[in-house]
Design a protein around this motif. Structure first.
Motif, short mmCIF file in Angstrom:
data_model
loop_
_atom_site.label_atom_id
_atom_site.label_comp_id
_atom_site.label_asym_id
_atom_site.label_seq_id
_atom_site.Cartn_x
_atom_site.Cartn_y
_atom_site.Cartn_z
N LYS A 430 0.83 -1.20 0.00
CA LYS A 430 0.00 0.00 0.00
C LYS A 430 0.87 1.26 0.00
CE LYS A 430 -3.99 -2.03 2.40
NZ LYS A 430 -4.84 -1.95 3.63
N VAL A 431 1.95 1.21 0.76
CA VAL A 431 2.86 2.35 0.81
C VAL A 431 3.58 2.50 -0.53
CG1 VAL A 431 4.86 3.37 1.97
CG2 VAL A 431 3.17 2.07 3.29
N LEU A 432 3.99 1.36 -1.12
CA LEU A 432 4.72 1.39 -2.38
C LEU A 432 3.92 2.07 -3.48
CD1 LEU A 432 7.43 0.26 -3.59
CD2 LEU A 432 6.05 -1.64 -4.48
N GLN A 441 13.47 6.01 -2.55
CA GLN A 441 12.64 5.44 -1.50
C GLN A 441 11.85 4.23 -2.00
OE1 GLN A 441 12.78 8.58 -2.37
NE2 GLN A 441 13.23 9.86 -0.56
N ARG A 442 11.37 4.33 -3.23
CA ARG A 442 10.59 3.22 -3.79
C ARG A 442 11.49 1.99 -3.98
NH1 ARG A 442 5.72 2.85 -6.67
NH2 ARG A 442 5.57 0.97 -7.97
N ALA A 443 12.70 2.23 -4.47
CA ALA A 443 13.62 1.10 -4.67
C ALA A 443 13.98 0.45 -3.35
CB ALA A 443 14.87 1.59 -5.40
N GLU A 448 12.91 -4.32 0.50
CA GLU A 448 12.41 -4.89 1.75
C GLU A 448 11.24 -5.83 1.50
OE1 GLU A 448 12.55 -2.80 5.49
OE2 GLU A 448 12.76 -0.91 4.41
N ILE A 449 10.39 -5.46 0.56
CA ILE A 449 9.27 -6.35 0.21
C ILE A 449 9.80 -7.65 -0.39
CG2 ILE A 449 7.27 -6.61 -1.31
CD1 ILE A 449 6.80 -3.59 -1.01
N ASP A 450 10.78 -7.54 -1.28
CA ASP A 450 11.34 -8.75 -1.89
C ASP A 450 12.00 -9.67 -0.87
OD1 ASP A 450 10.49 -7.75 -4.32
OD2 ASP A 450 12.44 -6.92 -4.88
#
Length: 454
Positions: A430-432, A441-443, A448-450
Protein backbone atom coordinates in the motif's frame (compact mmCIF):
# COMPACT_ATOMS: atom_id res chain seq x y z
CA UNK A 1 21.35 89.07 -5.83
CA UNK A 2 17.98 90.64 -6.85
CA UNK A 3 19.12 90.75 -10.47
CA UNK A 4 20.03 87.06 -10.29
CA UNK A 5 16.57 86.12 -9.01
CA UNK A 6 14.93 88.22 -11.77
CA UNK A 7 17.01 86.47 -14.44
CA UNK A 8 16.16 83.05 -13.00
CA UNK A 9 12.48 83.98 -12.88
CA UNK A 10 12.48 85.09 -16.53
CA UNK A 11 14.23 81.88 -17.55
CA UNK A 12 11.65 79.80 -15.67
CA UNK A 13 8.77 81.70 -17.26
CA UNK A 14 10.28 81.30 -20.75
CA UNK A 15 10.78 77.56 -20.27
CA UNK A 16 7.21 77.18 -19.02
CA UNK A 17 5.78 79.01 -22.05
CA UNK A 18 7.86 76.90 -24.45
CA UNK A 19 6.65 73.69 -22.81
CA UNK A 20 3.03 74.88 -22.73
CA UNK A 21 2.90 76.05 -26.36
CA UNK A 22 2.16 72.60 -27.86
CA UNK A 23 -0.98 72.48 -25.73
CA UNK A 24 -2.56 75.06 -28.04
CA UNK A 25 -2.25 72.68 -30.99
CA UNK A 26 -5.62 70.94 -31.34
CA UNK A 27 -4.71 68.85 -34.36
CA UNK A 28 -5.10 65.10 -34.34
CA UNK A 29 -2.11 63.50 -32.70
CA UNK A 30 -0.66 60.14 -33.40
CA UNK A 31 -1.02 57.65 -30.54
CA UNK A 32 1.94 56.13 -28.71
CA UNK A 33 1.70 52.63 -30.14
CA UNK A 34 5.15 52.82 -31.71
CA UNK A 35 6.74 53.82 -28.45
CA UNK A 36 4.85 51.11 -26.53
CA UNK A 37 5.90 48.50 -29.10
CA UNK A 38 9.55 49.46 -28.66
CA UNK A 39 9.20 49.18 -24.87
CA UNK A 40 7.59 45.75 -25.14
CA UNK A 41 10.36 44.53 -27.44
CA UNK A 42 12.96 45.72 -24.93
CA UNK A 43 11.11 43.88 -22.18
CA UNK A 44 11.12 40.66 -24.20
CA UNK A 45 14.85 41.00 -24.74
CA UNK A 46 15.40 41.60 -21.01
CA UNK A 47 13.33 38.51 -20.11
CA UNK A 48 15.42 36.37 -22.47
CA UNK A 49 18.58 37.83 -20.94
CA UNK A 50 17.41 37.09 -17.35
CA UNK A 51 16.39 33.56 -18.34
CA UNK A 52 19.83 32.94 -19.84
CA UNK A 53 21.50 34.17 -16.63
CA UNK A 54 19.30 31.94 -14.46
CA UNK A 55 17.51 34.80 -12.67
CA UNK A 56 14.18 33.56 -14.10
CA UNK A 57 13.33 29.90 -14.48
CA UNK A 58 11.74 28.59 -17.67
CA UNK A 59 8.16 28.75 -16.33
CA UNK A 60 8.50 32.31 -15.08
CA UNK A 61 10.14 33.47 -18.30
CA UNK A 62 7.48 31.88 -20.49
CA UNK A 63 4.64 33.40 -18.45
CA UNK A 64 6.18 36.86 -18.73
CA UNK A 65 6.71 36.42 -22.49
CA UNK A 66 3.08 35.42 -23.03
CA UNK A 67 1.81 38.46 -21.14
CA UNK A 68 3.97 40.88 -23.14
CA UNK A 69 3.04 39.20 -26.44
CA UNK A 70 -0.63 39.64 -25.49
CA UNK A 71 -0.05 43.36 -24.97
CA UNK A 72 1.74 43.64 -28.34
CA UNK A 73 -1.23 42.03 -30.11
CA UNK A 74 -3.57 44.45 -28.33
CA UNK A 75 -1.74 47.38 -29.93
CA UNK A 76 -2.97 46.29 -33.35
CA UNK A 77 -6.55 47.15 -32.35
CA UNK A 78 -5.63 50.67 -31.22
CA UNK A 79 -6.53 53.59 -33.59
CA UNK A 80 -3.60 55.11 -35.43
CA UNK A 81 -4.61 58.67 -34.52
CA UNK A 82 -6.43 60.17 -31.56
CA UNK A 83 -8.07 63.60 -31.54
CA UNK A 84 -6.50 66.06 -29.17
CA UNK A 85 -8.77 68.24 -27.07
CA UNK A 86 -7.74 71.86 -26.91
CA UNK A 87 -7.31 72.90 -23.28
CA UNK A 88 -8.87 76.08 -21.94
CA UNK A 89 -6.59 79.16 -22.35
CA UNK A 90 -7.07 80.11 -18.70
CA UNK A 91 -5.82 76.69 -17.62
CA UNK A 92 -2.70 77.07 -19.77
CA UNK A 93 -2.00 80.52 -18.35
CA UNK A 94 -2.40 79.17 -14.80
CA UNK A 95 -0.03 76.29 -15.54
CA UNK A 96 2.58 78.35 -17.37
CA UNK A 97 2.58 81.60 -15.41
CA UNK A 98 0.62 81.67 -12.16
CA UNK A 99 1.85 78.41 -10.65
CA UNK A 100 5.62 79.01 -11.22
CA UNK A 101 5.42 82.61 -10.01
CA UNK A 102 3.27 81.63 -7.04
CA UNK A 103 5.67 78.87 -6.04
CA UNK A 104 8.61 81.27 -6.42
CA UNK A 105 6.98 83.91 -4.22
CA UNK A 106 5.98 81.36 -1.59
CA UNK A 107 9.54 80.05 -1.41
CA UNK A 108 10.94 83.57 -0.95
CA UNK A 109 8.44 84.16 1.86
CA UNK A 110 8.71 80.86 3.73
CA UNK A 111 11.91 79.22 2.51
CA UNK A 112 15.54 79.66 3.44
CA UNK A 113 17.44 80.07 0.16
CA UNK A 114 20.61 81.04 2.02
CA UNK A 115 21.03 77.64 3.66
CA UNK A 116 23.49 75.18 2.08
CA UNK A 117 22.07 72.02 0.52
CA UNK A 118 22.02 68.77 2.58
CA UNK A 119 22.51 65.36 0.94
CA UNK A 120 19.73 62.87 1.39
CA UNK A 121 20.73 60.32 4.01
CA UNK A 122 19.38 57.41 2.06
CA UNK A 123 21.34 58.41 -1.02
CA UNK A 124 24.50 58.90 1.05
CA UNK A 125 24.11 55.45 2.56
CA UNK A 126 23.52 53.91 -0.87
CA UNK A 127 26.59 55.58 -2.34
CA UNK A 128 28.71 54.55 0.66
CA UNK A 129 27.70 50.94 0.27
CA UNK A 130 27.79 50.85 -3.53
CA UNK A 131 31.34 49.46 -4.01
CA UNK A 132 30.58 46.46 -1.82
CA UNK A 133 27.19 45.93 -3.41
CA UNK A 134 28.71 46.18 -6.86
CA UNK A 135 31.20 43.47 -5.93
CA UNK A 136 28.41 41.27 -4.55
CA UNK A 137 26.31 41.86 -7.67
CA UNK A 138 29.29 40.96 -9.83
CA UNK A 139 29.69 37.71 -7.89
CA UNK A 140 26.03 36.89 -8.54
CA UNK A 141 26.36 37.62 -12.24
CA UNK A 142 29.46 35.43 -12.41
CA UNK A 143 27.75 32.53 -10.63
CA UNK A 144 23.96 33.04 -10.91
CA UNK A 145 23.19 29.52 -9.67
CA UNK A 146 25.37 29.73 -6.55
CA UNK A 147 23.10 30.14 -3.50
CA UNK A 148 26.02 31.43 -1.40
CA UNK A 149 26.49 34.35 -3.79
CA UNK A 150 22.83 35.31 -3.54
CA UNK A 151 22.92 34.96 0.24
CA UNK A 152 25.96 37.25 0.48
CA UNK A 153 24.20 39.76 -1.73
CA UNK A 154 21.19 39.64 0.57
CA UNK A 155 23.37 40.35 3.60
CA UNK A 156 24.96 43.29 1.81
CA UNK A 157 21.55 44.68 0.95
CA UNK A 158 20.46 44.34 4.58
CA UNK A 159 23.49 46.37 5.65
CA UNK A 160 22.53 48.97 3.03
CA UNK A 161 19.04 49.10 4.55
CA UNK A 162 17.35 47.73 1.45
CA UNK A 163 15.29 44.91 3.02
CA UNK A 164 12.97 44.42 0.05
CA UNK A 165 15.89 43.73 -2.30
CA UNK A 166 17.53 41.64 0.42
CA UNK A 167 14.41 39.50 0.73
CA UNK A 168 14.48 38.85 -3.03
CA UNK A 169 18.13 37.79 -2.83
CA UNK A 170 17.48 35.49 0.15
CA UNK A 171 14.50 33.97 -1.69
CA UNK A 172 16.74 33.26 -4.66
CA UNK A 173 19.29 31.54 -2.41
CA UNK A 174 16.53 29.37 -0.94
CA UNK A 175 15.23 28.56 -4.41
CA UNK A 176 18.71 27.41 -5.41
CA UNK A 177 18.86 24.89 -2.59
CA UNK A 178 20.25 26.62 0.52
CA UNK A 179 18.55 24.76 3.37
CA UNK A 180 20.16 26.50 6.33
CA UNK A 181 17.33 27.31 8.81
CA UNK A 182 19.15 30.53 9.69
CA UNK A 183 18.55 31.67 6.10
CA UNK A 184 14.80 31.10 6.46
CA UNK A 185 14.84 33.24 9.60
CA UNK A 186 16.93 35.87 7.81
CA UNK A 187 14.53 35.87 4.85
CA UNK A 188 11.56 36.33 7.16
CA UNK A 189 13.30 39.19 8.99
CA UNK A 190 13.96 40.99 5.70
CA UNK A 191 10.31 40.61 4.72
CA UNK A 192 9.18 42.06 8.06
CA UNK A 193 11.52 45.03 7.74
CA UNK A 194 10.39 45.59 4.14
CA UNK A 195 6.72 45.63 5.22
CA UNK A 196 7.35 48.17 7.99
CA UNK A 197 7.03 45.66 10.82
CA UNK A 198 4.10 43.64 9.52
CA UNK A 199 4.50 39.85 9.53
CA UNK A 200 2.82 38.89 6.26
CA UNK A 201 2.10 35.40 4.91
CA UNK A 202 5.50 34.90 3.27
CA UNK A 203 7.32 35.91 6.43
CA UNK A 204 5.15 33.62 8.56
CA UNK A 205 5.94 30.71 6.24
CA UNK A 206 9.67 31.48 6.44
CA UNK A 207 9.64 31.56 10.24
CA UNK A 208 7.62 28.34 10.36
CA UNK A 209 10.23 26.65 8.15
CA UNK A 210 13.01 27.97 10.38
CA UNK A 211 11.31 26.63 13.52
CA UNK A 212 10.62 23.27 11.90
CA UNK A 213 14.36 22.83 11.43
CA UNK A 214 15.50 24.64 14.60
CA UNK A 215 12.78 25.13 17.24
CA UNK A 216 15.13 27.25 19.35
CA UNK A 217 15.59 30.00 16.76
CA UNK A 218 14.88 33.13 18.84
CA UNK A 219 14.24 35.49 15.93
CA UNK A 220 11.68 33.13 14.39
CA UNK A 221 10.02 32.59 17.77
CA UNK A 222 9.75 36.34 18.39
CA UNK A 223 8.20 37.14 15.02
CA UNK A 224 5.86 34.15 15.21
CA UNK A 225 4.50 35.71 18.39
CA UNK A 226 4.29 39.10 16.71
CA UNK A 227 2.31 37.53 13.84
CA UNK A 228 -0.18 36.17 16.37
CA UNK A 229 -0.59 39.59 17.95
CA UNK A 230 -1.08 41.28 14.59
CA UNK A 231 -3.55 38.55 13.64
CA UNK A 232 -5.76 39.29 16.65
CA UNK A 233 -4.39 36.68 19.06
CA UNK A 234 -2.59 38.67 21.79
CA UNK A 235 -2.98 35.82 24.25
CA UNK A 236 -1.11 33.47 21.92
CA UNK A 237 1.58 36.10 21.39
CA UNK A 238 1.98 36.57 25.14
CA UNK A 239 2.32 32.81 25.67
CA UNK A 240 4.99 32.53 22.99
CA UNK A 241 6.92 35.54 24.23
CA UNK A 242 6.86 34.44 27.86
CA UNK A 243 8.33 31.08 26.83
CA UNK A 244 10.96 32.87 24.75
CA UNK A 245 11.80 35.24 27.60
CA UNK A 246 12.38 32.30 29.94
CA UNK A 247 14.69 30.64 27.41
CA UNK A 248 16.51 33.75 26.18
CA UNK A 249 19.84 34.64 27.83
CA UNK A 250 19.73 38.05 29.48
CA UNK A 251 22.69 39.39 27.49
CA UNK A 252 20.95 39.12 24.10
CA UNK A 253 20.84 42.68 22.68
CA UNK A 254 17.07 42.78 22.16
CA UNK A 255 16.06 41.12 25.45
CA UNK A 256 14.75 44.46 26.71
CA UNK A 257 12.62 44.87 23.57
CA UNK A 258 11.05 41.47 24.17
CA UNK A 259 10.34 42.43 27.78
CA UNK A 260 8.64 45.64 26.72
CA UNK A 261 6.45 43.82 24.20
CA UNK A 262 5.39 41.35 26.90
CA UNK A 263 4.54 44.19 29.28
CA UNK A 264 2.59 46.03 26.59
CA UNK A 265 0.49 43.03 25.53
CA UNK A 266 -0.10 41.96 29.15
CA UNK A 267 -1.45 45.40 30.06
CA UNK A 268 -3.62 45.36 26.95
CA UNK A 269 -5.15 42.11 28.22
CA UNK A 270 -5.73 43.63 31.64
CA UNK A 271 -2.95 41.64 33.31
CA UNK A 272 -0.20 42.78 35.63
CA UNK A 273 3.14 42.07 33.87
CA UNK A 274 4.86 41.56 37.24
CA UNK A 275 2.57 38.69 38.22
CA UNK A 276 2.51 36.69 34.98
CA UNK A 277 2.98 32.96 35.72
CA UNK A 278 6.57 31.75 35.66
CA UNK A 279 8.05 35.18 35.07
CA UNK A 280 11.41 35.89 36.68
CA UNK A 281 11.59 39.10 38.74
CA UNK A 282 14.44 40.40 36.57
CA UNK A 283 12.15 40.27 33.57
CA UNK A 284 10.10 43.13 34.96
CA UNK A 285 12.87 45.70 34.74
CA UNK A 286 12.07 48.81 32.73
CA UNK A 287 13.47 48.43 29.21
CA UNK A 288 15.58 51.05 27.54
CA UNK A 289 13.97 50.85 24.12
CA UNK A 290 10.82 49.53 22.54
CA UNK A 291 9.57 47.65 19.54
CA UNK A 292 10.77 44.62 17.68
CA UNK A 293 14.45 43.69 17.36
CA UNK A 294 16.25 46.30 15.30
CA UNK A 295 18.17 45.45 12.11
CA UNK A 296 21.42 45.64 14.08
CA UNK A 297 20.03 43.19 16.65
CA UNK A 298 18.98 40.83 13.86
CA UNK A 299 22.45 41.12 12.35
CA UNK A 300 24.11 40.32 15.68
CA UNK A 301 21.97 37.22 16.20
CA UNK A 302 22.37 36.02 12.62
CA UNK A 303 26.14 36.49 12.50
CA UNK A 304 27.04 34.37 15.52
CA UNK A 305 29.90 31.99 14.94
CA UNK A 306 29.12 28.27 15.00
CA UNK A 307 30.54 27.90 18.50
CA UNK A 308 28.61 30.95 19.78
CA UNK A 309 25.42 29.70 18.22
CA UNK A 310 25.95 26.22 19.67
CA UNK A 311 26.51 27.69 23.14
CA UNK A 312 23.45 29.89 22.70
CA UNK A 313 21.26 26.91 21.75
CA UNK A 314 22.65 24.77 24.56
CA UNK A 315 21.84 27.54 27.04
CA UNK A 316 18.27 27.91 25.80
CA UNK A 317 17.68 24.15 25.75
CA UNK A 318 19.09 23.79 29.27
CA UNK A 319 16.80 26.52 30.58
CA UNK A 320 13.79 24.91 28.89
CA UNK A 321 14.63 21.50 30.37
CA UNK A 322 14.92 23.02 33.86
CA UNK A 323 11.62 24.81 33.49
CA UNK A 324 9.82 21.61 32.43
CA UNK A 325 10.85 19.96 35.68
CA UNK A 326 8.55 22.39 37.42
CA UNK A 327 5.86 22.21 34.69
CA UNK A 328 5.74 18.55 33.58
CA UNK A 329 2.31 18.95 31.93
CA UNK A 330 3.46 21.61 29.45
CA UNK A 331 2.94 19.77 26.15
CA UNK A 332 4.22 22.60 23.97
CA UNK A 333 7.34 22.81 26.12
CA UNK A 334 8.08 19.10 25.71
CA UNK A 335 7.53 19.36 21.95
CA UNK A 336 10.00 22.24 21.70
CA UNK A 337 12.50 20.42 23.87
CA UNK A 338 12.23 17.21 21.85
CA UNK A 339 12.78 19.04 18.55
CA UNK A 340 15.67 21.00 20.03
CA UNK A 341 17.41 17.82 21.21
CA UNK A 342 16.88 16.34 17.74
CA UNK A 343 18.55 19.36 16.14
CA UNK A 344 21.47 19.01 18.54
CA UNK A 345 21.79 15.31 17.69
CA UNK A 346 21.03 14.21 21.26
CA UNK A 347 18.86 11.25 20.33
CA UNK A 348 18.49 9.74 23.79
CA UNK A 349 17.34 13.04 25.28
CA UNK A 350 15.03 13.64 22.31
CA UNK A 351 13.53 10.18 22.73
CA UNK A 352 12.79 10.84 26.39
CA UNK A 353 11.20 14.20 25.59
CA UNK A 354 9.05 12.67 22.85
CA UNK A 355 7.93 10.00 25.32
CA UNK A 356 6.71 12.74 27.70
CA UNK A 357 4.89 14.49 24.86
CA UNK A 358 3.33 11.26 23.59
CA UNK A 359 2.04 10.44 27.06
CA UNK A 360 0.46 13.91 27.31
CA UNK A 361 -1.12 13.70 23.83
CA UNK A 362 -2.19 10.08 23.20
CA UNK A 363 -4.69 11.13 20.49
CA UNK A 364 -2.40 13.43 18.50
CA UNK A 365 -1.25 11.57 15.41
CA UNK A 366 1.67 13.91 14.71
CA UNK A 367 3.09 13.46 18.21
CA UNK A 368 2.75 9.66 18.11
CA UNK A 369 4.45 9.52 14.69
CA UNK A 370 7.33 11.66 15.94
CA UNK A 371 7.73 9.47 19.01
CA UNK A 372 7.80 6.31 16.89
CA UNK A 373 10.43 7.86 14.65
CA UNK A 374 12.49 8.87 17.69
CA UNK A 375 12.31 5.32 19.04
CA UNK A 376 13.96 3.84 15.94
CA UNK A 377 16.34 6.77 15.35
CA UNK A 378 19.87 5.41 15.14
CA UNK A 379 18.83 1.73 15.03
CA UNK A 380 21.16 -0.27 12.82
CA UNK A 381 19.01 -3.28 11.85
CA UNK A 382 15.25 -3.10 12.32
CA UNK A 383 14.78 -6.53 10.72
CA UNK A 384 16.06 -8.24 13.86
CA UNK A 385 14.81 -6.29 16.87
CA UNK A 386 12.58 -3.31 17.51
CA UNK A 387 13.03 -0.97 20.48
CA UNK A 388 10.72 -1.16 23.52
CA UNK A 389 7.42 0.75 23.27
CA UNK A 390 7.64 0.86 19.47
CA UNK A 391 4.96 -1.76 18.79
CA UNK A 392 2.64 -0.17 21.36
CA UNK A 393 3.10 3.26 19.78
CA UNK A 394 2.46 1.87 16.28
CA UNK A 395 -0.78 0.31 17.51
CA UNK A 396 -1.92 3.78 18.66
CA UNK A 397 -0.97 5.24 15.28
CA UNK A 398 -2.81 2.56 13.33
CA UNK A 399 -5.89 3.08 15.52
CA UNK A 400 -5.85 6.85 14.97
CA UNK A 401 -5.17 6.66 11.20
CA UNK A 402 -5.27 3.16 9.66
CA UNK A 403 -4.26 4.42 6.19
CA UNK A 404 -1.48 6.77 7.22
CA UNK A 405 1.52 5.86 4.98
CA UNK A 406 4.10 6.17 7.75
CA UNK A 407 1.86 4.22 10.08
CA UNK A 408 1.55 1.50 7.43
CA UNK A 409 5.31 1.31 7.08
CA UNK A 410 5.82 1.13 10.84
CA UNK A 411 3.06 -1.49 11.01
CA UNK A 412 4.97 -3.56 8.47
CA UNK A 413 8.08 -3.37 10.66
CA UNK A 414 6.12 -4.65 13.63
CA UNK A 415 4.41 -7.43 11.61
CA UNK A 416 7.77 -8.61 10.22
CA UNK A 417 9.33 -8.68 13.68
CA UNK A 418 6.41 -10.83 14.86
CA UNK A 419 6.87 -13.26 11.96
CA UNK A 420 3.76 -12.23 10.02
CA UNK A 421 5.43 -11.60 6.64
CA UNK A 422 2.17 -11.52 4.68
CA UNK A 423 0.74 -8.74 6.83
CA UNK A 424 3.98 -6.82 6.46
CA UNK A 425 3.92 -7.27 2.68
CA UNK A 426 0.27 -6.15 2.43
CA UNK A 427 0.94 -2.94 4.34
CA UNK A 428 4.15 -2.16 2.48
CA UNK A 429 2.52 -2.69 -0.91
CA UNK A 430 0.00 0.00 0.00
CA UNK A 431 2.86 2.35 0.81
CA UNK A 432 4.72 1.39 -2.38
CA UNK A 433 1.76 2.48 -4.49
CA UNK A 434 2.11 6.00 -3.08
CA UNK A 435 5.83 6.43 -3.80
CA UNK A 436 6.82 7.94 -7.19
CA UNK A 437 8.34 5.64 -9.80
CA UNK A 438 12.12 5.78 -10.05
CA UNK A 439 12.67 7.27 -6.58
CA UNK A 440 15.29 5.93 -4.19
CA UNK A 441 12.64 5.44 -1.50
CA UNK A 442 10.59 3.22 -3.79
CA UNK A 443 13.62 1.10 -4.67
CA UNK A 444 14.55 0.71 -1.00
CA UNK A 445 11.05 -0.35 0.02
CA UNK A 446 10.83 -2.74 -2.93
CA UNK A 447 13.99 -4.48 -1.68
CA UNK A 448 12.41 -4.89 1.75
CA UNK A 449 9.27 -6.35 0.21
CA UNK A 450 11.34 -8.75 -1.89
CA UNK A 451 13.21 -9.86 1.19
CA UNK A 452 9.96 -11.19 2.62
CA UNK A 453 9.82 -13.88 -0.10
CA UNK A 454 6.96 -14.87 -2.40
Amino acid sequence: MILLWIILGVMTLTAALILAWPLFDSRRFKNDSSFALAVYRDQLAEINHDAARGILDETQARAAQIEIERRILALADAPKFQPAKAPAPLLIIAMAVVLPLGAFGLYLHLGSPGLPGQPAQGLADSVAASPELQALQAAVEKAPTDPAAWRDLGEGLMVARRPNDAANAFARALGLGDRDPKLQSRYGSALVLASQGRVEDKARAAFAAALAADPTDPIARFFTGLAKEQGGDPTGALTDWLALERDLPADVPWHADLTQNIDRVARGLGKDPATLPGRAPAANATPQAGGAPSPSDLDAAAKMSDSERQAFIESMVGQLAERLKAAPDDLDGWLRLAKAYSVLGKHDEARAAWAKAAALAPTRLDVQLEYANALIEGSSDLSKTLPPNFAETVTKIRTLAPDNPLGLYYGGLVARSQGDKQAAKDMWLKVLALIPEGSAQRASLQREIDSLGP
